[in-house]
Design an enzyme around this catalytic site. Structure first.
Site, PDB file in Angstrom:
ATOM      1  N   GLY A 130       0.999  -0.815  -0.274  1.00  0.00           N
ATOM      2  CA  GLY A 130       0.100   0.323  -0.204  1.00  0.00           C
ATOM      3  C   GLY A 130       0.653   1.287   0.035  1.00  0.00           C
ATOM      4  O   GLY A 130       2.269   0.674   0.571  1.00  0.00           O
TER       5      GLY A 130
ATOM      6  N   GLN B 194       2.859  10.011   1.745  1.00  0.00           N
ATOM      7  CA  GLN B 194       4.138   9.389   1.776  1.00  0.00           C
ATOM      8  C   GLN B 194       5.261   9.768   0.157  1.00  0.00           C
ATOM      9  O   GLN B 194       6.340  10.175   0.437  1.00  0.00           O
ATOM     10  CB  GLN B 194       4.407   7.695   1.412  1.00  0.00           C
ATOM     11  CG  GLN B 194       3.847   7.108   2.857  1.00  0.00           C
ATOM     12  CD  GLN B 194       3.575   5.596   2.258  1.00  0.00           C
ATOM     13  OE1 GLN B 194       2.451   5.222   2.282  1.00  0.00           O
ATOM     14  NE2 GLN B 194       4.422   5.656   2.939  1.00  0.00           N
TER      15      GLN B 194
ATOM     16  N   CYS C 100       6.384  -0.390   6.374  1.00  0.00           N
ATOM     17  CA  CYS C 100       6.450   0.919   5.196  1.00  0.00           C
ATOM     18  C   CYS C 100       7.346   1.785   5.578  1.00  0.00           C
ATOM     19  O   CYS C 100       8.605   1.491   5.126  1.00  0.00           O
ATOM     20  CB  CYS C 100       5.814   1.959   7.221  1.00  0.00           C
ATOM     21  SG  CYS C 100       5.180   3.279   6.564  1.00  0.00           S
TER      22      CYS C 100
ATOM     23  N   HIS D 146      -2.189   6.910   7.539  1.00  0.00           N
ATOM     24  CA  HIS D 146      -1.140   8.313   7.251  1.00  0.00           C
ATOM     25  C   HIS D 146      -2.410   8.719   6.835  1.00  0.00           C
ATOM     26  O   HIS D 146      -1.070  10.320   6.842  1.00  0.00           O
ATOM     27  CB  HIS D 146      -0.831   7.168   6.479  1.00  0.00           C
ATOM     28  CG  HIS D 146       0.822   6.435   5.896  1.00  0.00           C
ATOM     29  ND1 HIS D 146       1.759   7.001   6.578  1.00  0.00           N
ATOM     30  CD2 HIS D 146       1.000   4.905   5.248  1.00  0.00           C
ATOM     31  CE1 HIS D 146       2.778   5.681   6.576  1.00  0.00           C
ATOM     32  NE2 HIS D 146       2.059   5.348   5.507  1.00  0.00           N
TER      33      HIS D 146
HETATM   34 ZN    ZN Z   1       3.341   3.324   5.578  1.00  0.00          ZN
END
Ligand code: ZN
Length: 173
Positions: A46, A51, A97, A143
Site C-alpha cells: 500500500g 508519503q 512501511c 497515513h
Molecule cells: Zn506506511
C-alpha cells in the site's frame, strides 16, 4: 507515468492530516496513476499520497501481487476519501512501511472492517475487508491522519524506536 520519491521518517510532512479530494479531474487521474506506478516499483502492498508529498486523502493498494511471479495478477485498489464505517475483532500482525525502511513491528488492529470510499470517477464504493487487506487499509488510512504504525506502539517502545530512527536518519543526511 512516473515514479514518486517516498518521504521517510522523520520528515514532518508525514505528520500532516491529508485534505479531502474535491475535484475529480485529469490531474487526480495522473496522481493516482503515478501512485500505482510507485506502488509496484517498491516492495509494498500500500501507498498513501502523503508519503509522496501530496496531502490528499488518497491511497492505493495491492495486497496479493507477487513481483517475482510472472503469472501473478494485479488487483489494484485506488481509494479516495475513505471512511472506515464498521470495524470489529482484534488482529496482531507484523507491519512495515516504505517511510520507515528497515524496521518492522507487531501492531494491533481490527480484524474486519467496512470501508466506504470514492473511486477515481467519483463513484461511491463499499469494500468489506478482512485479513491482510483490512490491515493494509488501516495502515494506509492512518497515513491520511498523519499517523505511522510506530505511533501505535506502546509509549516506551515507541520512544526507543523514534530515537533510533532519528539517529539513523541524521547519519544518512
Ligand atoms: Zn506506511
Amino acid at each position: 507515468m512516473s515514479v514518486f520519491t517516498i518521504l521517510c521518517y522523520p520528515d514532518p510532512f508525514l505528520k500532516k492530516t491529508a485534505k479531502p479530494v474535491i475535484t475529480f479531474d485529469k490531474e487526480l487521474k495522473q496522481i493516482t496513476n503515478d501512485m500505482v506506478e510507485t506502488l509496484y516499483a517498491n516492495p509494498a502492498i500500500g501507498l498513501a499520497a502523503i508519503q509522496v508529498g501530496i496531502d490528499k486523502r488518497i491511497f492505493v493498494m495491492d495486497v496479493g501481487y507477487d513481483r517475482e511471479d510472472p503469472e501473478s495478477k494485479k488487483e489494484t485498489y485506488v481509494i479516495i476519501n475513505p471512511e472506515i464505517v464498521e470495524s470489529e475483532g482484534d488482529s496482531i500482525n507484523e507491519e512495515g512501511c516504505l517511510s520507515i525502511p528497515e524496521y518492522r513491528s507487531e501492531v494491533k488492529r481490527s480484524e474486519r472492517l467496512v470501508l466506504k470510499y470514492q473511486d477515481v470517477n467519483q463513484n461511491n464504493q463499499e469494500l468489506k475487508a478482512d485479513g491482510i487487506l483490512a490491515i493494509c487499509i488501516q495502515h494506509e488510512f492512518d497515513h491520511l491522519n498523519g499517523k505511522l504504525f510506530i505511533d501505535r506502539l506502546p509509549p516506551l517502545k515507541r520512544k526507543m524506536i523514534q530515537t533510533k530512527l532519528k539517529k539513523l536518519a541524521s547519519r544518512e543526511s
